[in-house]
Design an enzyme around this catalytic site. Structure first.
Site, PDB file in Angstrom:
ATOM      1  N   LYS A 169       0.859  -1.185   0.000  1.00  0.00           N
ATOM      2  CA  LYS A 169       0.000   0.000   0.000  1.00  0.00           C
ATOM      3  C   LYS A 169       0.895   1.234   0.000  1.00  0.00           C
ATOM      4  CE  LYS A 169      -1.708   2.843   3.013  1.00  0.00           C
ATOM      5  NZ  LYS A 169      -1.735   4.119   2.285  1.00  0.00           N
ATOM      6  N   GLY A 200      -4.907   3.153  -1.247  1.00  0.00           N
ATOM      7  CA  GLY A 200      -6.023   3.434  -0.350  1.00  0.00           C
ATOM      8  C   GLY A 200      -5.522   4.062   0.928  1.00  0.00           C
ATOM      9  N   GLY A 202      -4.548   4.400   4.995  1.00  0.00           N
ATOM     10  CA  GLY A 202      -3.899   3.565   6.002  1.00  0.00           C
ATOM     11  C   GLY A 202      -4.928   2.861   6.872  1.00  0.00           C
ATOM     12  N   VAL A 205      -7.063   0.223   3.953  1.00  0.00           N
ATOM     13  CA  VAL A 205      -6.222  -0.729   3.207  1.00  0.00           C
ATOM     14  C   VAL A 205      -5.002  -1.150   4.032  1.00  0.00           C
ATOM     15  CG1 VAL A 205      -4.758  -0.958   1.160  1.00  0.00           C
ATOM     16  CG2 VAL A 205      -7.052   0.017   0.965  1.00  0.00           C
ATOM     17  N   GLY A 206      -4.366  -0.169   4.699  1.00  0.00           N
ATOM     18  CA  GLY A 206      -3.199  -0.474   5.537  1.00  0.00           C
ATOM     19  C   GLY A 206      -3.558  -1.484   6.614  1.00  0.00           C
ATOM     20  N   GLU A 244      10.381   1.193  10.137  1.00  0.00           N
ATOM     21  CA  GLU A 244      11.310   2.306   9.900  1.00  0.00           C
ATOM     22  C   GLU A 244      10.544   3.568  10.249  1.00  0.00           C
ATOM     23  OE1 GLU A 244      14.455   2.107   9.023  1.00  0.00           O
ATOM     24  OE2 GLU A 244      14.492  -0.038   8.620  1.00  0.00           O
ATOM     25  N   CYS A 278      13.477  11.438   6.970  1.00  0.00           N
ATOM     26  CA  CYS A 278      13.472  10.856   8.322  1.00  0.00           C
ATOM     27  C   CYS A 278      14.829  10.930   8.979  1.00  0.00           C
ATOM     28  CB  CYS A 278      12.988   9.421   8.256  1.00  0.00           C
ATOM     29  SG  CYS A 278      13.876   8.446   7.036  1.00  0.00           S
ATOM     30  N   GLU A 377       9.773  15.314  16.037  1.00  0.00           N
ATOM     31  CA  GLU A 377      10.114  15.298  14.625  1.00  0.00           C
ATOM     32  C   GLU A 377       9.208  16.293  13.898  1.00  0.00           C
ATOM     33  OE1 GLU A 377       8.980  11.937  12.112  1.00  0.00           O
ATOM     34  OE2 GLU A 377      11.052  11.902  11.441  1.00  0.00           O
TER      35      GLU A 377
HETATM   36  P1  NAP Z   1       2.288   7.872   8.397  1.00  0.00           P
HETATM   37  O1  NAP Z   1       1.163   8.772   8.600  1.00  0.00           O
HETATM   38  O2  NAP Z   1       2.717   6.992   9.493  1.00  0.00           O
HETATM   39  O3  NAP Z   1       1.934   7.011   7.116  1.00  0.00           O
HETATM   40  C1  NAP Z   1       2.782   6.045   6.578  1.00  0.00           C
HETATM   41  C2  NAP Z   1       1.958   5.023   5.858  1.00  0.00           C
HETATM   42  O4  NAP Z   1       1.206   4.259   6.803  1.00  0.00           O
HETATM   43  C3  NAP Z   1       0.923   5.598   4.907  1.00  0.00           C
HETATM   44  O5  NAP Z   1       0.823   4.744   3.796  1.00  0.00           O
HETATM   45  C4  NAP Z   1      -0.325   5.586   5.758  1.00  0.00           C
HETATM   46  O6  NAP Z   1      -1.526   5.643   5.019  1.00  0.00           O
HETATM   47  C5  NAP Z   1      -0.169   4.283   6.485  1.00  0.00           C
HETATM   48  N1  NAP Z   1      -0.916   4.132   7.730  1.00  0.00           N
HETATM   49  C6  NAP Z   1      -1.271   5.092   8.612  1.00  0.00           C
HETATM   50  N2  NAP Z   1      -1.921   4.536   9.654  1.00  0.00           N
HETATM   51  C7  NAP Z   1      -1.973   3.204   9.433  1.00  0.00           C
HETATM   52  C8  NAP Z   1      -2.542   2.091  10.141  1.00  0.00           C
HETATM   53  N3  NAP Z   1      -3.147   2.242  11.308  1.00  0.00           N
HETATM   54  N4  NAP Z   1      -2.407   0.862   9.608  1.00  0.00           N
HETATM   55  C9  NAP Z   1      -1.769   0.680   8.454  1.00  0.00           C
HETATM   56  N5  NAP Z   1      -1.240   1.693   7.729  1.00  0.00           N
HETATM   57  C10 NAP Z   1      -1.334   2.939   8.212  1.00  0.00           C
HETATM   58  O7  NAP Z   1       3.608   8.638   7.970  1.00  0.00           O
HETATM   59  P2  NAP Z   1       3.715   9.763   6.873  1.00  0.00           P
HETATM   60  O8  NAP Z   1       3.091  10.976   7.443  1.00  0.00           O
HETATM   61  O9  NAP Z   1       3.242   9.281   5.571  1.00  0.00           O
HETATM   62  O10 NAP Z   1       5.318   9.864   6.738  1.00  0.00           O
HETATM   63  C11 NAP Z   1       6.125  10.594   7.576  1.00  0.00           C
HETATM   64  C12 NAP Z   1       6.768   9.736   8.664  1.00  0.00           C
HETATM   65  O11 NAP Z   1       7.505   8.644   8.122  1.00  0.00           O
HETATM   66  C13 NAP Z   1       7.785  10.500   9.472  1.00  0.00           C
HETATM   67  O12 NAP Z   1       7.600  10.243  10.833  1.00  0.00           O
HETATM   68  C14 NAP Z   1       9.112   9.949   8.998  1.00  0.00           C
HETATM   69  O13 NAP Z   1      10.174  10.079   9.883  1.00  0.00           O
HETATM   70  C15 NAP Z   1       8.798   8.546   8.732  1.00  0.00           C
HETATM   71  N6  NAP Z   1       9.787   7.988   7.812  1.00  0.00           N
HETATM   72  C16 NAP Z   1      10.696   7.081   8.283  1.00  0.00           C
HETATM   73  C17 NAP Z   1      11.657   6.561   7.446  1.00  0.00           C
HETATM   74  C18 NAP Z   1      12.652   5.568   7.924  1.00  0.00           C
HETATM   75  O14 NAP Z   1      13.246   4.903   7.105  1.00  0.00           O
HETATM   76  N7  NAP Z   1      12.875   5.424   9.207  1.00  0.00           N
HETATM   77  C19 NAP Z   1      11.679   6.942   6.126  1.00  0.00           C
HETATM   78  C20 NAP Z   1      10.757   7.883   5.685  1.00  0.00           C
HETATM   79  C21 NAP Z   1       9.796   8.384   6.547  1.00  0.00           C
HETATM   80  P3  NAP Z   1      -2.059   7.022   4.391  1.00  0.00           P
HETATM   81  O15 NAP Z   1      -1.560   7.011   3.022  1.00  0.00           O
HETATM   82  O16 NAP Z   1      -3.547   6.930   4.464  1.00  0.00           O
HETATM   83  O17 NAP Z   1      -1.522   8.132   5.232  1.00  0.00           O
END
Ligand code: NAP
Ligand code: MG
Length: 470
Positions: A169, A200, A202, A205-206, A244, A278, A377
């Site tokens: 996803k 979709g 999170g 679909v997540g 990650e 990140c 962050e």
């Molecule tokens: P996010 O809100 O956590 O979303 C990441 C992904 O997870 C999206 O596809 C999201 O869907 C999905 N998701 C959210 N809640 C979920 C749930 N309960 N079950 C399954 N899937 C779910 O993060 P973001 O705002 O997109 O990205 C920023 C964050 O990613 C930052 O904190 C950053 O540090 C971290 N990051 C970490 C790394 C690393 O390698 N450590 C690399 C890059 C980014 P949606 O599309 O609907 O939001």
């Protein structure tokens, strides 16, 4: 850039739902494409396809899988301009940087995984045991929007190399490059069900992927908050998880470092992809006696990073990815001002760019590590400069964080830098300008995650170990 169908079981399929997700350009705020808003039922179909495909894919020879990865990389290479353009719109990444880092680099990593699996040691004799590494099974992958193709490749390339089949996803906000990957997989005739993509939310679909009983492992990149939820849902099903998550990485500049090199390098690192990285060094730790000098050098470097349209070739920093992201970053900036940090540069929305999710690159000086801008962050172009009193004080401040993803040290000698690097509780440290290495494992200590991605060691995450005694 509209995709009307989902990709699973080797072909495009209409979603069982009827809704779609708009993809919006961060610079113009205009819609540039659409993808289906998938459902739990779509996920179930995709997971079943992945399960069926696992039987044969996991039994291919290493050489056969390596060749598929090479074919996939070649098919993706022809799509570099479209990928870079899509991500420049979705994320706001400047086109030049998007081409190299968002498109060419992850495509190169697909090919590198062919080499990793060819060279992997899959069997080992230990006493009277034969220990075999076997593909782990069906892997559910959930990825964020900031380096959308890179984060997808970090999962699917080692996963496919290891012999797993995958259901992905991509992030709602930046799904287009995943569809281009699906298109490439279909074009080369990748065996059906090996790679499946369901776009979709999170929440729908997540969660359906993470909780599906036929998914053996979940590989997630994203926020701490979502990671926590995913780990508990996956834990309930006793699935392996790789997480990650976020970071608040420190760059320690020691008193004998060449400040004229170190400070600009630190600013560039923090501001890369407009701070939506990140591993960004968002805390710059400088000796108290040289704090003001460091601030002046940082401001001078910041002035060189032109903010503007991602498609303008003079642009170094584009807008943030969304209005939500912009507003959240602006709220952190207000909090920094309230908490008493010195605003040294930036601090708001740029007056000359009223359209688009732009935030001025911002520097706070005299930051105390207990402040929110030093602990949380921000995920935007905001640098906190923090004074320290001794090397051990610098190490203590660097480690005083919930996160432990990345970091940097710059000293007068490599030995001194290495001595400090060894004391940092973090998964990566670059010393004296050491460059990113696509062979090195990447991942977090503490709340930055579990497991590693990138390089040959990341393939290991996708194996089960079987011991046969004789
Ligand atoms: P996010 O809100 O956590 O979303 C990441 C992904 O997870 C999206 O596809 C999201 O869907 C999905 N998701 C959210 N809640 C979920 C749930 N309960 N079950 C399954 N899937 C779910 O993060 P973001 O705002 O997109 O990205 C920023 C964050 O990613 C930052 O904190 C950053 O540090 C971290 N990051 C970490 C790394 C690393 O390698 N450590 C690399 C890059 C980014 P949606 O599309 O609907 O939001
Ligand atoms: Mg989100």
């Amino acid at each position: 850039m509209t995709y009307e169908k989902l990709f699973y079981d080797g072909d495009w399929h209409a979603s069982t739902g009827t809704e779609t997700i708009p993809v919006v350009s961060s610079a113009t705020e205009q819609e540039v494409g659409r993808v289906p808003r998938g459902t739990a039922d779509d996920v179930d179909r995709a997971v079943k396809a992945a399960r069926r495909a696992f039987e044969s894919w996991s039994r291919l020879t290493v050489e056969e899988r390596a060749q598929w990865l090479e074919k996939l990389a070649a098919a993706m290479k022809t799509r570099v301009p479209q990928i870079a353009e899509a991500i420049a719109h979705e994320v706001g990444t400047a086109l030049g940087f998007a081409t190299k880092v968002q498109a060419e680099f992850p495509i190169m990593m697909i090919g590198m995984n062919a080499k990793f699996i060819r060279e992997a040691k899959l069997e080992e004799e230990l006493g009277n045991s034969l220990v075999i590494k076997e593909p782990l099974g069906v892997v559910g992958c959930v990825t964020p929007w900031n380096y959308p193709l890179h984060q997808v490749v970090c999962k699917i390339a080692p996963g496919l190399a290891a012999g797993c089949t995958l259901v992905l996803k991509p992030a709602e906000m930046a799904p287009l490059s995943a569809f281009m990957l699906a298109d490439a997989a279909r074009e080369i005739g990748l065996p059906k069900g090996v790679l499946n993509i369901v776009s979709g939310s999170g929440r729908v679909v997540g969660e359906a992927i993470v909780s599906h009983p036929d998914v053996d492992m979940v590989s997630f990149t994203g926020s701490l908050q979502a990671g926590r939820r995913i780990a508990s849902v996956a834990g309930d099903g006793i699935k392996k998880v790789c997480l990650e998550l976020g970071g608040k990485s420190a760059f320690v500049v020691l008193d004998d470092a060449p400040f004229d090199k170190a400070i600009p390098a630190g600013v560039n690192n923090c501001m890369q992809n407009s701070g939506q990285t990140c591993s960004a060094w968002t805390r710059m730790l400088v000796p108290r006696a040289r704090h003001d000098e460091a601030v002046e050098l940082a401001k001078a470097q910041l002035a060189k990073l032109t903010l503007g349209d991602p498609f303008d070739k003079n642009t170094r920093l584009g807008p943030l990815a969304s209005a939500t992201q912009r507003d959240s970053v602006l709220a952190f900036i207000e909090q920094g001002k309230k908490e008493g940090a010195t605003l040294a540069a930036g601090g708001g929305r740029p007056a000359n760019l009223p359209t688009g999710y732009f935030v001025e690159p911002t520097i706070f000086a005299n930051v105390n590590n207990a402040m929110a801008i030093a602990q949380e962050e921000i995920f935007g172009p905001v640098l906190s400069i923090i004074p320290y009193d001794s090397d051990s004080d610098a190490v203590a401040i660097a480690n005083d964080s919930a996160y432990g993803l990345s970091g940097g040290v710059w000293a007068g000698t490599p030995e001194r830098a290495l001595g400090v690097a060894r004391q940092l509780r973090t998964g990566q440290v670059d010393i004296n300008g050491g460059r990113f290495n696509a062979l090195a494992p990447f991942g977090g200590y503490k709340k930055s995650g579990i497991g590693r991605e990138i390089g040959p060691l990341a393939v290991e995450e996708f194996f089960q170990l079987k011991s046969i005694q004789r």
